[in-house]
Write an enzyme that holds these catalytic residues in place. Structure first.
Site, PDB file in Angstrom:
ATOM      1  N   ASP A  40       1.622  26.938  -0.898  1.00 17.91           N
ATOM      2  CA  ASP A  40       0.174  26.881  -1.424  1.00 17.91           C
ATOM      3  C   ASP A  40      -0.468  28.033  -0.207  1.00 17.91           C
ATOM      4  O   ASP A  40      -0.096  28.653   0.586  1.00 17.91           O
ATOM      5  CB  ASP A  40      -0.080  25.454  -1.233  1.00 17.91           C
ATOM      6  N   HIS A  49      -6.982  25.636  -1.626  1.00 15.57           N
ATOM      7  CA  HIS A  49      -6.412  25.578  -2.818  1.00 15.57           C
ATOM      8  C   HIS A  49      -5.341  24.460  -2.587  1.00 15.57           C
ATOM      9  O   HIS A  49      -4.711  23.460  -3.339  1.00 15.57           O
ATOM     10  CB  HIS A  49      -6.116  26.494  -3.571  1.00 15.57           C
ATOM     11  N   SER A  91      -2.927  25.445 -11.995  1.00 14.34           N
ATOM     12  CA  SER A  91      -2.877  24.507 -10.779  1.00 14.34           C
ATOM     13  C   SER A  91      -2.616  23.324 -10.158  1.00 14.34           C
ATOM     14  O   SER A  91      -2.114  22.738  -9.483  1.00 14.34           O
ATOM     15  CB  SER A  91      -3.075  25.908  -9.285  1.00 14.34           C
TER      16      SER A  91
END
Length: 764
Positions: free
Chosen positions: A131, A205, A538
């Site tokens: 990520d 994220h 996600s």
């Protein structure tokens, strides 16, 4: 052998020639037959570097899941090297994108009993997260009361900007960053004014997905008062290894992702969570898809790989990450919402959602305007520099969703002098709503409500409106609902393999966040928050990654395919109103193209009864069945393979937990297809299972034998499923398919269900 070495040496003796000096150089990935290295070279790196005038042109060298390298060359130079006898494949580096609390309870996880107790909360299982990195100071990554780092761990914590080995602990046991591909592809390299050249997360994220999968219990957690409670990941005691492959405003490059797979397998992770996909590689065949190649290398070593299904729904064939050795996860809602209603001057209250935490409107009414009334689509979308301040100053502005980030539209409204925003879905998003931490008073409404508000604004001489922010509500029904954005089937590469595999919570998920950016991620957002609420596949992917860690801890001998099977065959197909799962975009009943096998149910996955295992040889047979030759398959598998020469295998016979019967469009009349499945008993040694068939409409399904008997000596049984249909009469409907199931019962607590899909299409 000597002659082949001479051929190679003759080839290598020629200098690397540039056919067009004016061509722009770019990064290419080269898949090499590692066994062809001449003995005169001490390492593969020395061999590879002889092909180039400068060693600096090599970006990465791959050893573990992939033999080869990436390098910056011109397209003509890449074509020249393609003719090298040791080169199996050449593909251009491509850019991928990220697929961007209460969810553990919603999955049935409870303290002191069930899978959390049986697995000791995933203790000592190592999850590698590919990520944007990690913000290690968050409470979610505390190592309080964790035992020593597993002895099998071989990874490291790399140093870089604002990150050192001291930022790792017994929770974050590894952290690496992969920037060479980005540095080669981006003029000027990575923008260090907005990024950290280190594992530290500048985007948020990666911190969010890592804590979703394996965050520790963090009390008094919330995002500006929303979703307050105890934040925790699915596997709170699992260890985290962060692999930073995505960079703020730059995406994720295949060359770096492949290098991360190489490192993660070498380091010793048990699970890989990769909420990445799409981009330029959305329709690539498996042998040209580094995520598929890297994940095969991981799965072949016993590592479970979970990936996101993509956010391009609700369009058909929008699901990404299609390889059968990857578990592909779609997104669903949970039973928590953040209502914010649009109140119109005519008294109507229209349902919406928001995470706005600033000064509320307190019932005050403002003029409301729709810029799209003039017919300018860019104005209706509230794009940058499209709003006339004279038209919107002091008003609530109706903006259409799409083309730019949702929160960025509010900033455009604010710059033009607007006081608030109502964000209206289009038909493609339907009634699917996502909460955002807006910078101005704003809410999102569904397509129908948006049309009503626009009609009111255009028909009333003095339209006015307000927004009522109502905080957090739990116990919402129905839930789960398939998120409108979640990637949908069918599988565009291998329609015989149903994708997505299953769905998990992916809407309005609370998890840890970075200090580098505010909750909107906009440069102009100065707010800091320990937790943020995000939506996307996600967010769904790390729920399944954490679930895999729990199952791996409870059942260390289970293979990646068995873990996936346990999750897929025990899913829920009804919501908390005990009704069939609903598609958020249409409000109608969903299908396996939307949810795969169903919604993750960890309470049942721990003890599935029967499972469907798949070996490396099975995957190779599958690749042969879809027309790949041995050399092409070797691009994926690293080692030479042989395909059957007597009879071509059927892709439908891969021992997958779902069944899809695909008939060519030119087959008219009565047709049939038989697939074989082999079930392994992981429940009580002495067991008898009976089949129950739910045939798709207009289709006949038979199962032979209809009864499976297992003993302590016989743990595996095979059965055949025959699908018969008259293609002249069957009505496939809007989806182009009809759906059913085969379910095995043992008369006790085990219910082992596989969806059946019947369709007509021509495979690529």
């Amino acid at each position: 052998m000597a002659s082949s070495t001479i051929v190679l040496l003759l080839f290598l003796s020629f200098p690397f020639i540039s056919f067009a000096a004016s061509q722009a150089a770019k990064t290419f990935i080269f898949r090499i037959d590692g066994g062809s290295m001449p003995s005169i070279f001490p390492t593969h790196y020395h061999w590879y570097s002889t092909e180039f005038a400068e060693e600096s042109r090599i970006v990465h060298v791959y050893h573990t899941v992939f033999h080869g390298f990436s390098a910056v060359v011109t397209p003509d130079e890449a074509d020249n090297l393609r003719n090298h006898p040791a080169v199996l494949a050449v593909f251009e580096d491509r850019r991928r994108e990220l697929h961007t609390t209460r969810s553990p309870q919603f999955l049935g996880l409870q303290n002191q009993k069930g899978l959390w107790s049986e697995s000791d909360y995933g203790s000592d299982v190592i999850i590698g997260v590919f990520d944007t990195g990690i913000w290690p100071e968050r409470r979610s990554f505390s190592d309080l009361n964790l035992g020593p780092i597993p002895k099998r761990w071989r990874g490291v914590c790399e140093s870089g900007a604002r990150f050192s080995p001291r930022n790792c602990n017994r929770k974050i046991i590894g952290a690496r960053f992969f920037a060479k591909g980005q540095q080669a592809a981006v003029i000027g390299g990575i923008n260090k004014t907005v990024e950290f050249l280190s594992p530290r997360d500048a985007d948020g994220h990666g911190t969010h997905t890592s804590s979703t999968a394996a965050g520790r219990h963090a009390f008094k957690a919330s995002m500006s008062g929303y979703a307050s409670g105890v934040a925790k990941g699915v596997a709170p005691k699992a260890r985290i290894a962060a692999y930073k492959v995505c960079w703020k405003d730059s995406g994720c490059l295949d060359s770096d992702i492949l290098a991360a797979f190489d490192a993660a397998v070498r380091d010793g992770v048990d699970v890989i969570s990769i909420s990445i996909g799409g981009g330029d590689g959305i329709t690539s065949p498996y042998y040209l898809d580094p995520i598929a190649i890297g994940s095969y290398g991981a799965a072949s070593k016993g590592i479970f790989v979970s990936s996101s299904a993509g956010n391009e729904g609700p369009n058909g064939m929008s699901v990404t990450n299609l390889a059968p050795w990857v578990t592909t996860v779609g997104a669903s809602t949970i039973d928590r919402n953040f209502p914010a209603d649009a109140i119109l001057g005519d008294g109507h209250r229209l349902r919406g959602v928001s995470l706005y935490a600033g000064v509320p409107l307190n019932g005050r009414m403002f003029p409301v305007v729709y810029p799209g009334k003039s017919g300018m689509s860019s104005a209706s979308l509230c794009m940058e520099n499209t709003l006339d301040p004279k038209q919107v100053r002091g008003k609530i502005v109706i903006c259409d969703r799409g083309s730019s980030p949702r929160v960025a539209k509010g900033l455009v409204v604010k710059k033009a002098g607007g006081v608030g925003m109502i964000l209206a879905n289009g038909a493609s998003n339907g009634e699917g709503l996502v909460g955002d931490a807006h910078l101005i008073p704003a809410c999102a409404v569904g397509s129908n409500e948006g049309d009503r508000i626009k009609a009111y604004a255009s028909s009333h001489p003095n339209p006015i409106a307000s927004i009522d922010f109502r905080g957090t509500i739990v116990g919402i029904k129905p839930a789960p609902v398939i998120a409108s954005f979640s990637g949908r089937g069918p599988n565009g590469l291998s329609p015989e393999i149903l994708k997505p595999d299953l769905i998990a919570p992916g809407v309005n998920i609370l998890a840890a966040w970075t200090d580098a950016v505010g909750p909107t991620g906009l440069p102009s957002d100065p707010r800091k928050t320990e937790f943020n609420i995000l939506s996307g596949t996600s967010m769904a992917c790390p729920h399944v990654s954490g679930a895999a860690a729990l199952l791996k801890s409870a059942h260390p001998d289970w293979s990646p395919a068995v873990i996936r099977s346990a999750m897929m065959t025990t899913t829920n197909l009804v919501d908390n109103s005990n009704r069939s799962l609903i598609d958020e975009s249409t409000g109608k009943s969903a299908t396996p193209y939307d949810y795969g096998s169903g919604h993750l149910n960890l309470g049942r996955a721990m003890n599935p009864g029967l499972v469907y295992d798949i070996t490396n040889d099975d995957y190779i047979t599958f690749l042969c069945s879809i027309g790949y030759g041995p050399k092409t398959i070797q691009v994926i598998t690293r080692t030479p393979v042989r395909c059957p020469t007597t009879r071509k295998p059927s892709p439908g016979n891969l021992n997958y937990p779902s069944i899809t019967a695909v008939f060519p469009t030119n087959r008219r009349g009565l047709v049939s297809k038989t697939v074989i499945r082999t079930a392994t008993n992981v429940g009580q040694a002495e067991a008898v299972y009976r089949a129950r068939i739910e045939s798709p409409r207009g289709v006949t399904v038979t199962v032979k034998p209809p009864r499976l008997v297992f003993t302590s000596a016989v743990k595996r049984r095979s059965y055949a499923v025959t699908v018969t249909v008259n293609t002249r009469n069957v009505v496939l409907g809007e989806t182009g398919a009809v759906f059913g199931s085969v379910t095995w019962f043992d008369g006790g607590k085990h219910v082992v269900r596989s969806p059946i899909v019947v369709t007509q299409m021509d495979t690529l």
